[in-house]
Enzyme design. Sequence first.
Site, PDB file in Angstrom:
ATOM      1  CG  ASN A 109      33.057  11.169  54.955  1.00 25.09           C
ATOM      2  OD1 ASN A 109      34.019  11.926  54.895  1.00 25.09           O
ATOM      3  ND2 ASN A 109      31.837  11.578  55.288  1.00 25.09           N
ATOM      4  CG  HIS A 116      29.751  15.278  64.223  1.00 23.78           C
ATOM      5  ND1 HIS A 116      28.457  14.823  64.352  1.00 23.78           N
ATOM      6  CD2 HIS A 116      29.936  15.531  62.906  1.00 23.78           C
ATOM      7  CE1 HIS A 116      27.889  14.795  63.155  1.00 23.78           C
ATOM      8  NE2 HIS A 116      28.764  15.219  62.264  1.00 23.78           N
ATOM      9  CD  GLU A 159      34.775  14.708  65.755  1.00 22.28           C
ATOM     10  OE1 GLU A 159      35.468  14.453  64.750  1.00 22.28           O
ATOM     11  OE2 GLU A 159      33.898  15.576  65.757  1.00 22.28           O
ATOM     12  CB  SER A 203      34.709  15.102  60.948  1.00 21.00           C
ATOM     13  OG  SER A 203      34.154  16.228  61.583  1.00 21.00           O
ATOM     14  CG  ASP A 240      32.209  10.265  67.056  1.00 18.16           C
ATOM     15  OD1 ASP A 240      32.494   9.362  66.242  1.00 18.16           O
ATOM     16  OD2 ASP A 240      31.400  11.175  66.796  1.00 18.16           O
ATOM     17  CG  HIS A 268      35.879  11.009  60.308  1.00 14.64           C
ATOM     18  ND1 HIS A 268      35.458  11.083  58.999  1.00 14.64           N
ATOM     19  CD2 HIS A 268      34.947  11.668  61.037  1.00 14.64           C
ATOM     20  CE1 HIS A 268      34.342  11.779  58.936  1.00 14.64           C
ATOM     21  NE2 HIS A 268      34.005  12.147  60.166  1.00 14.64           N
ATOM     22  CE  LYS A 292      31.451  10.022  58.954  1.00 20.20           C
ATOM     23  NZ  LYS A 292      30.078  10.432  59.026  1.00 20.20           N
TER      24      LYS A 292
HETATM   25  C1  LIG Z   1      32.716  12.625  64.033  1.00 22.84           C
HETATM   26  C2  LIG Z   1      31.355  12.232  63.574  1.00 22.84           C
HETATM   27  N1  LIG Z   1      30.512  11.666  64.449  1.00 22.84           N
HETATM   28  C3  LIG Z   1      29.269  11.304  64.088  1.00 22.84           C
HETATM   29  C4  LIG Z   1      28.817  11.504  62.811  1.00 22.84           C
HETATM   30  C5  LIG Z   1      27.420  11.109  62.445  1.00 22.84           C
HETATM   31  O1  LIG Z   1      27.458   9.862  61.877  1.00 22.84           O
HETATM   32  P1  LIG Z   1      26.292   9.398  60.874  1.00 22.84           P
HETATM   33  O2  LIG Z   1      26.624   9.990  59.559  1.00 22.84           O
HETATM   34  O3  LIG Z   1      26.385   7.913  60.918  1.00 22.84           O
HETATM   35  O4  LIG Z   1      25.024   9.918  61.449  1.00 22.84           O
HETATM   36  C6  LIG Z   1      29.655  12.063  61.856  1.00 22.84           C
HETATM   37  C7  LIG Z   1      29.165  12.268  60.470  1.00 22.84           C
HETATM   38  O5  LIG Z   1      29.570  13.060  59.712  1.00 22.84           O
HETATM   39  C8  LIG Z   1      30.959  12.457  62.243  1.00 22.84           C
HETATM   40  O6  LIG Z   1      31.798  13.037  61.378  1.00 22.84           O
END
Ligand SMILES: Cc1ncc(COP(=O)(O)O)c(C=O)c1O
Length: 388
Positions: free
Chosen positions: A51, A137, A178, A182, A207, A210, A239
């Site tokens: 990422n 996620h 999101e 992801s 969120d 990405h 990321k």
């Molecule tokens: C959309 C999304 N939110 C949150 C997270 C979690 O983030 P972190 O890896 O900082 O715990 C991820 C991680 O893969 C993600 O893809």
Amino acid sequence: MREQCQLQSRIEHRLEVRRQQRLHRQVAAFSHQDGLITDSGNRQFANFSGNDYLGLAQDASLIKAWQEGLSLYGAGSTASPLVTGFSKAHQFLEDKLCNWLGFDRAILFNSGFSANQAVIFSLLEKGDLLLQDKLNHASLMEAGMLSEATMKRFPHNDVTKLGALLQKAGSPTLTATEGVFSMDGDLSPLADVKAQCEAHGSWLMVDDAHGCGILGEDGRGSSNHAGIKPDILIVTFGKAFGMMGAAVLCSESVHDYLTQFARHYVYSTAMPPAQAHALTQAVEVISTQSWRREKLASLSELFHSSLADASEVIPTVTPIKPVVLGDVERMQIAATSLKASGFWTGAIRPPTVPANSSRLRITLSVNQTESQVKALAETLSQILREVS
Ligand SMILES: Cc1ncc(COP(=O)(O)O)c(C=O)c1O
């Protein structure tokens, strides 16, 4: 003693089921250099699975900033933020994020997972409503399932269904999506989602794990790209920032509320100040070096034009390129063949993605060269013909 045996046999049974379903996963140790990864057997692969979209994990200016941060502040933060763990370095980072992203306040967390959980657990109470896109996620979904609020999921990016759920809502409501999904690399229709939220009095939480750094003016992310401002924005540093950690961008009062009630914040050691110092440099690099986003865009165009005939390759405008093969076995054959040719891609299977949508998650990065992308596309085309 009896309890222990029962637990042991349950664990063994569940592991065996996982193996039989070919869903068993294992951790492997890699070393990283210039877009290449080397495994413990000293085999080298072009990395198309990470990422680190902007290529910052090995960036010399970030490494220098970490080192400088260590000299200035030492190795650790010593405590949780409300005790003595918060430093000038954390304050600089929060201010820099607020200025860049256009929010009154930012609050730092050690991961995106904990930031998502903290927001949902602390803002919502019994009787409240949480609406989530079905493909959100795991950190958001799990928080929703464990929260005392009622959670409802709307079909992926279905704003009409979201509107219908909002219409019926009679309690305080938070809608969470999101910005860039992801596993699919597609965008949420944020302008329409925001309009629905506003029409029905729901707060919107985006969120942007990405999207931040990738989309929008100077990399400000999905919301900026869509021309909206959510009530709560989550940015993660694992990321495009090339590091780790996260921040919640919000109003003054939400900041104050999270400071009082977010247990993941109050009862967890603050990130090392040296890390905050390096992250401030990451924001500087992301917001000023637009050539990184331009390079990603040209690699993306090359990838899609080279694979225009492959129906499994889903077109996206982000560095996340899903190649949906459906069946786990077919996906594994493709991933193994790519590996044998020197390309490491994400082999994603349920429960990370819905049943029958196993996929290669191919990601682009500024670290890759045009010739690597061309070579991957050629090899992938050949493999897709073989497994079809
Ligand atoms: C959309 C999304 N939110 C949150 C997270 C979690 O983030 P972190 O890896 O900082 O715990 C991820 C991680 O893969 C993600 O893809």
